[in-house]
Design a protein around this motif. Structure first.
Motif, PDB file in Angstrom:
ATOM      1  N   LYS A  48     -12.546  96.876  92.499  1.00  0.00           N
ATOM      2  CA  LYS A  48     -14.009  96.877  92.344  1.00  0.00           C
ATOM      3  C   LYS A  48     -14.547  98.241  91.906  1.00  0.00           C
ATOM      4  N   ILE A  49     -13.760  98.917  91.072  1.00  0.00           N
ATOM      5  CA  ILE A  49     -14.185 100.191  90.484  1.00  0.00           C
ATOM      6  C   ILE A  49     -14.370  99.974  88.986  1.00  0.00           C
ATOM      7  N   ARG A  50     -15.576 100.206  88.510  1.00  0.00           N
ATOM      8  CA  ARG A  50     -15.859 100.071  87.085  1.00  0.00           C
ATOM      9  C   ARG A  50     -15.654 101.412  86.383  1.00  0.00           C
ATOM     10  N   VAL A  51     -15.064 101.373  85.195  1.00  0.00           N
ATOM     11  CA  VAL A  51     -14.830 102.589  84.411  1.00  0.00           C
ATOM     12  C   VAL A  51     -15.353 102.363  82.993  1.00  0.00           C
ATOM     13  N   ASN A  52     -16.308 103.169  82.598  1.00  0.00           N
ATOM     14  CA  ASN A  52     -16.912 103.022  81.275  1.00  0.00           C
ATOM     15  C   ASN A  52     -17.029 104.365  80.564  1.00  0.00           C
ATOM     16  N   VAL A  53     -17.299 104.291  79.273  1.00  0.00           N
ATOM     17  CA  VAL A  53     -17.328 105.484  78.430  1.00  0.00           C
ATOM     18  C   VAL A  53     -18.642 105.551  77.652  1.00  0.00           C
ATOM     19  N   ILE A  54     -19.191 106.756  77.555  1.00  0.00           N
ATOM     20  CA  ILE A  54     -20.315 107.008  76.668  1.00  0.00           C
ATOM     21  C   ILE A  54     -19.840 107.935  75.555  1.00  0.00           C
ATOM     22  N   CYS A  55     -20.153 107.570  74.327  1.00  0.00           N
ATOM     23  CA  CYS A  55     -19.814 108.393  73.171  1.00  0.00           C
ATOM     24  C   CYS A  55     -21.097 108.916  72.532  1.00  0.00           C
ATOM     25  N   PRO A  56     -21.511 110.117  72.887  1.00  0.00           N
ATOM     26  CA  PRO A  56     -22.717 110.680  72.267  1.00  0.00           C
ATOM     27  C   PRO A  56     -22.458 111.068  70.813  1.00  0.00           C
ATOM     28  N   GLY A  57     -23.528 111.004  70.029  1.00  0.00           N
ATOM     29  CA  GLY A  57     -23.489 111.599  68.701  1.00  0.00           C
ATOM     30  C   GLY A  57     -23.870 113.055  68.843  1.00  0.00           C
ATOM     31  N   ILE A  58     -24.587 113.593  67.879  1.00  0.00           N
ATOM     32  CA  ILE A  58     -25.028 114.983  67.987  1.00  0.00           C
ATOM     33  C   ILE A  58     -26.236 115.051  68.909  1.00  0.00           C
ATOM     34  N   ILE A  59     -26.040 115.705  70.036  1.00  0.00           N
ATOM     35  CA  ILE A  59     -27.091 115.894  71.027  1.00  0.00           C
ATOM     36  C   ILE A  59     -27.458 117.376  71.033  1.00  0.00           C
ATOM     37  N   MET A 104     -28.603 106.283  79.753  1.00  0.00           N
ATOM     38  CA  MET A 104     -27.479 105.371  79.529  1.00  0.00           C
ATOM     39  C   MET A 104     -26.482 105.470  80.676  1.00  0.00           C
ATOM     40  N   ALA A 105     -26.269 106.684  81.159  1.00  0.00           N
ATOM     41  CA  ALA A 105     -25.380 106.879  82.312  1.00  0.00           C
ATOM     42  C   ALA A 105     -25.947 106.188  83.545  1.00  0.00           C
ATOM     43  N   LEU A 106     -27.265 106.228  83.710  1.00  0.00           N
ATOM     44  CA  LEU A 106     -27.889 105.551  84.847  1.00  0.00           C
ATOM     45  C   LEU A 106     -27.614 104.051  84.788  1.00  0.00           C
ATOM     46  N   PHE A 107     -27.739 103.457  83.629  1.00  0.00           N
ATOM     47  CA  PHE A 107     -27.425 102.040  83.475  1.00  0.00           C
ATOM     48  C   PHE A 107     -25.999 101.752  83.934  1.00  0.00           C
ATOM     49  N   LEU A 108     -25.047 102.550  83.466  1.00  0.00           N
ATOM     50  CA  LEU A 108     -23.643 102.302  83.797  1.00  0.00           C
ATOM     51  C   LEU A 108     -23.336 102.558  85.269  1.00  0.00           C
ATOM     52  N   ALA A 109     -24.079 103.456  85.896  1.00  0.00           N
ATOM     53  CA  ALA A 109     -23.843 103.771  87.310  1.00  0.00           C
ATOM     54  C   ALA A 109     -24.488 102.760  88.240  1.00  0.00           C
ATOM     55  N   SER A 110     -25.509 102.080  87.765  1.00  0.00           N
ATOM     56  CA  SER A 110     -26.296 101.194  88.626  1.00  0.00           C
ATOM     57  C   SER A 110     -25.749  99.770  88.653  1.00  0.00           C
ATOM     58  N   LYS A 111     -26.323  98.957  89.534  1.00  0.00           N
ATOM     59  CA  LYS A 111     -25.866  97.581  89.661  1.00  0.00           C
ATOM     60  C   LYS A 111     -26.248  96.729  88.459  1.00  0.00           C
ATOM     61  N   SER A 112     -27.118  97.250  87.596  1.00  0.00           N
ATOM     62  CA  SER A 112     -27.460  96.510  86.388  1.00  0.00           C
ATOM     63  C   SER A 112     -26.256  96.381  85.454  1.00  0.00           C
ATOM     64  N   ALA A 113     -25.241  97.229  85.655  1.00  0.00           N
ATOM     65  CA  ALA A 113     -24.011  97.163  84.859  1.00  0.00           C
ATOM     66  C   ALA A 113     -22.844  96.664  85.706  1.00  0.00           C
ATOM     67  N   SER A 114     -23.139  95.826  86.703  1.00  0.00           N
ATOM     68  CA  SER A 114     -22.107  95.397  87.649  1.00  0.00           C
ATOM     69  C   SER A 114     -20.997  94.555  87.019  1.00  0.00           C
ATOM     70  N   TYR A 115     -21.253  94.014  85.826  1.00  0.00           N
ATOM     71  CA  TYR A 115     -20.226  93.209  85.156  1.00  0.00           C
ATOM     72  C   TYR A 115     -19.714  93.909  83.893  1.00  0.00           C
ATOM     73  N   THR A 116     -19.913  95.225  83.854  1.00  0.00           N
ATOM     74  CA  THR A 116     -19.510  96.010  82.686  1.00  0.00           C
ATOM     75  C   THR A 116     -18.421  96.998  83.073  1.00  0.00           C
ATOM     76  N   THR A 117     -17.251  96.843  82.475  1.00  0.00           N
ATOM     77  CA  THR A 117     -16.182  97.817  82.664  1.00  0.00           C
ATOM     78  C   THR A 117     -15.316  97.856  81.413  1.00  0.00           C
ATOM     79  N   GLY A 118     -14.759  99.029  81.140  1.00  0.00           N
ATOM     80  CA  GLY A 118     -13.969  99.207  79.930  1.00  0.00           C
ATOM     81  C   GLY A 118     -14.809  99.294  78.671  1.00  0.00           C
ATOM     82  N   ALA A 119     -16.130  99.415  78.841  1.00  0.00           N
ATOM     83  CA  ALA A 119     -17.032  99.454  77.685  1.00  0.00           C
ATOM     84  C   ALA A 119     -17.079 100.857  77.084  1.00  0.00           C
TER      85      ALA A 119
END
Length: 255
Positions: free
Chosen positions: A183-194, A230-245
């Motif tokens: 029950k550990i979700r692992v996701n990735v964010i790929c920023p462009g030029i910030i 975007m990180a908040l989305f992935l950390a919160s329960k709103s992304a509870s069915y998102t992993t490997g994204a």
């Protein structure tokens, strides 16, 4: 449907590396605003103490722990001190990164290669393993690894950095596949030029920016807030069915 707390991180403990400026600091502030207890980490304790004090004045719960993630021996202390302070770890954000070179890939020294890989890949690998015993006890554990659009398609003059970020994407998917049963979700964010100090060599170069702007559907460079939410989305329960994204925040550059 009650959406009042869909992005809440109330009572969650988040550990964020590379959090003294730029993307990492923004993620820390967003998480704290969402109710999390946040541990910010970077190399200099005095800087972390100042930032933690600044965020506490806003009513946030933030604590700084110095750690050079390039020194693998320091990572256990970072995890131990976080757990000692807050009792657990629910969210891990691997944001710290290094890129000491900007130029042709064939001119990258072995020393630079090792530094890039140690900070960008080896440290997240080891930190995830060290956090595993704590994450698996959480009711909603999440790991967010900050990669780059260079990890999707290598960027000119950022060759080995891009390689390290591609490897981070692949490693994250490997962890996501194996850690789902815990029950550990692992996701990735790929920023462009910030627009951060880290990417200044790019956004301060008129020739580079002219070329980039021609490719961008959204005609601006990003800011740290674009990654923080975007990180908040992935950390919160709103992304509870998102992993490997692998989520991009790049203004459409990779379309």
């Amino acid at each position: 449907m009650d959406l009042s707390n869909v992005f809440s991180l109330e009572n969650k403990v988040a550990l964020i590396t590379g959090a003294s400026k730029g993307i990492g600091y923004c993620i820390a502030e967003v998480f704290a605003a969402a109710g999390a207890k946040v541990v910010i980490s970077s190399r200099k304790q005095n800087v972390l103490d100042e930032l933690a004090s600044k965020l506490k004045c806003k009513g946030y719960e933030v604590f700084g722990i110095a750690c050079n993630v390039g020194n693998i021996d320091e990572l256990k202390g970072l995890v131990d001190k976080t757990v000692e302070k807050y009792g657990t770890i629910d969210i891990l954000v691997n944001n710290a990164a290094a890129n000491p070179v900007f130029g042709p890939i064939h001119e990258t020294s072995l020393d630079a290669f090792d530094k890039i890989m140690n900070v960008n890949l080896k440290a997240p690998f080891e930190l995830m393993k060290l956090c595993f015993p704590h994450l698996r006890k959480s009711s909603s554990a999440a790991v967010i690894n900050i990669s780059s659009i260079g990890g999707i398609s290598p960027e000119a003059d950022l060759g080995i950095y891009s390689v390290s970020k591609a490897a981070l994407i692949s490693m994250s998917k490997g962890f996501a596949k194996e850690w789902g049963e815990h029950k550990i979700r692992v996701n990735v964010i790929c920023p462009g030029i910030i627009k951060t100090k880290f990417s200044e060599a790019l956004w301060s170069n008129e020739k580079i920016m002219s070329r980039i702007m021609k490719r961008l559907p959204i005609k601006r460079i990003g800011n740290p807030d674009d990654i923080g939410v975007m990180a908040l989305f992935l950390a919160s329960k709103s992304a509870s069915y998102t992993t490997g994204a692998v989520l991009t925040a790049d203004g459409g550059f990779t379309i």
